[in-house]
Design an enzyme around this catalytic site. Structure first.
Site, PDB file in Angstrom:
ATOM      1  N   GLU A   4      -1.371 -23.892 -42.579  1.00 49.98           N
ATOM      2  CA  GLU A   4      -0.835 -24.984 -42.255  1.00 49.98           C
ATOM      3  C   GLU A   4      -1.325 -25.313 -40.617  1.00 49.98           C
ATOM      4  OE1 GLU A   4       2.945 -23.130 -44.318  1.00 49.98           O
ATOM      5  OE2 GLU A   4       0.870 -22.621 -43.515  1.00 49.98           O
TER       6      GLU A   4
ATOM      7  N   ALA B 226     -20.691  14.659 -57.631  1.00 54.61           N
ATOM      8  CA  ALA B 226     -21.564  15.469 -58.712  1.00 54.61           C
ATOM      9  C   ALA B 226     -20.896  16.697 -59.029  1.00 54.61           C
ATOM     10  CB  ALA B 226     -22.849  15.654 -57.792  1.00 54.61           C
ATOM     11  N   ALA B 227     -21.712  17.463 -59.614  1.00 54.83           N
ATOM     12  CA  ALA B 227     -20.967  18.936 -60.085  1.00 54.83           C
ATOM     13  C   ALA B 227     -20.750  19.725 -58.948  1.00 54.83           C
ATOM     14  CB  ALA B 227     -21.696  19.550 -61.158  1.00 54.83           C
TER      15      ALA B 227
ATOM     16  N   ASP C 110     -13.979  16.905 -48.743  1.00 55.56           N
ATOM     17  CA  ASP C 110     -14.782  16.018 -48.094  1.00 55.56           C
ATOM     18  C   ASP C 110     -14.662  15.741 -46.603  1.00 55.56           C
ATOM     19  OD1 ASP C 110     -15.542  15.353 -50.667  1.00 55.56           O
ATOM     20  OD2 ASP C 110     -14.361  13.577 -50.895  1.00 55.56           O
TER      21      ASP C 110
END
Length: 382
Positions: free
Chosen positions: A73, A186-187, A223
């Site tokens: 608005e 990945a592995a 990680d």
């Protein structure tokens, strides 16, 4: 075919929700619904607004661009002022009841009154208690207020947000960056960078809009992510999400996620709803879940994901960490179903070499419906 017709399965030219409203009002509300889709999903609902002159001419169209920005608005009123339009005696059509509270922006009900708008038509009540009372404030100021136009479409537009508000939990965005064969590492555990630089930039922009980002303790240990929001030049963004870690194991003192601002929250639980309750109590209204596989799967299995964003890289690994674990689905008949989401940039985008997929849960019979409104009654806020 209009948004109203699409959401209700109506045939083109038939609008069962338009009783008591003019053809111009129906068309303007449909334009407001289209405008609402330009905003991002999250802590705030998608909202669009159109201001219409007495002869049915549409003067301006506004929409909400996310938490902390002008509501639809106010956006429409600002556009009208910039264009030199006098809004005295005009009608505003908005997809959600105008708000009546001062948060990061001012109350829309008062802005409408101050602009001289004399008629307001909105689709559905806002169930968010802090924002309630907009319709009553407008009526008390002599503004004619009607509601219920395109209510079905407006409810569907924000149905997951309505559900989250009803049960007092954060709106949950789940993010996955994966290969074509659904691997997130990945592995040998390497995962940087599956996504393209463009996808990473998009993800950091999303981090700058959310209240908190959640990962599991395994992700922290493997990680060592920072979970910060960064600008295109790699600098820390002005707004940073709360960094949350879910799981029983503690966070190492030297983990990057600790940062230097103290904005880290450890959730010693594996219960997704318990985690959401604690985050909601901490003020989190929009949560992004980033991983790893166990956390992603837990939220999906619990039906607690309101928005799914997948960055799909044109890469194959053939082995490695799958994006998801067992969701407890034994047969195809029990599969989770999702639908493409056209909000905030569209359902499918090219980002560098990647595809960005944007989805939301398909409608089910268990989806709750907030307070309904009729063409002549209203209560609530935006």
């Amino acid at each position: 075919m209009s948004i109203q017709q699409q959401s209700t399965g109506q045939k083109a030219g038939v609008d069962l929700s338009g009783a008591g409203f003019s053809v111009a009002e129906i068309a303007a509300m449909d334009a407001a619904l289209e405008a609402a889709l330009q905003g991002p999903r999250g802590a705030n609902p998608l909202v669009g607004a159109v201001v219409m002159a007495a002869d049915g001419t549409r003067l301006v169209t506004g929409h909400h661009r996310g938490a902390g920005t002008a509501h639809a608005e106010a956006d429409a009123i600002a556009q009208a002022a910039a264009a030199g339009h006098d809004l005295s005696g005009t009608t505003m059509l908005v997809t959600l009841e105008p708000c009546n509270h001062c948060g990061r922006t001012g109350p829309c009900a008062q802005a409408i009154i101050d602009a001289g708008i004399t008629d307001v038509v909105y689709a559905v009540d806002d169930p968010h208690d802090p924002a309630a009372g907009g319709a009553a404030t407008l009526r008390a100021a002599g503004v004619r207020v009607r509601s219920g136009l395109a209510a079905v479409a407006a409810l569907d537009l924000n149905r997951r947000w309505f559900n989250a508000v009803a049960v007092k939990r954060p709106f949950v965005t789940l993010h996955i960056a994966q290969t074509l064969d659904s691997r997130i590492a990945a592995a040998d555990g390497t995962s940087q960078w599956i996504s393209s630089p463009e996808s990473l930039a998009d993800n950091h922009a999303l981090r700058g809009r959310i209240d908190a980002i959640l990962v599991g303790t395994q992700t922290v240990l493997v990680d060592n992510p920072r979970l910060t929001a960064r600008t295109a030049d790699g600098e820390l963004a002005a707004k940073q999400p709360l960094r949350a870690v879910m799981g029983y194991r503690g966070i190492p003192a030297d983990a990057a996620i600790n940062g230097d601002d103290g904005r880290v929250l450890h959730l010693p639980t594996r219960d997704t709803r318990e985690a959401l309750d604690e985050l909601f109590a901490a003020g989190v209204r929009h949560l992004m879940v980033e991983g790893g596989s166990r956390i992603l799967s837990a939220f999906l299995a619990a039906g607690l994901v309101d928005e799914l964003i997948v960055y799909l890289a044109p890469t194959l690994l053939g082995s490695g960490t799958p994006a998801l674990e067992d969701l407890g689905i034994p047969t195809l008949a029990d599969a989770q179903h999702w639908e493409w989401d056209a909000a905030a940039g569209g359902a499918v985008q090219m980002l560098g070499r990647d595809l960005r997929l944007h989805l939301r849960p398909a409608t089910t019979s268990s989806d709750s419906i907030p307070r309904s409104t009729s063409a002549d009654t209203a209560s609530g806020g935006n």
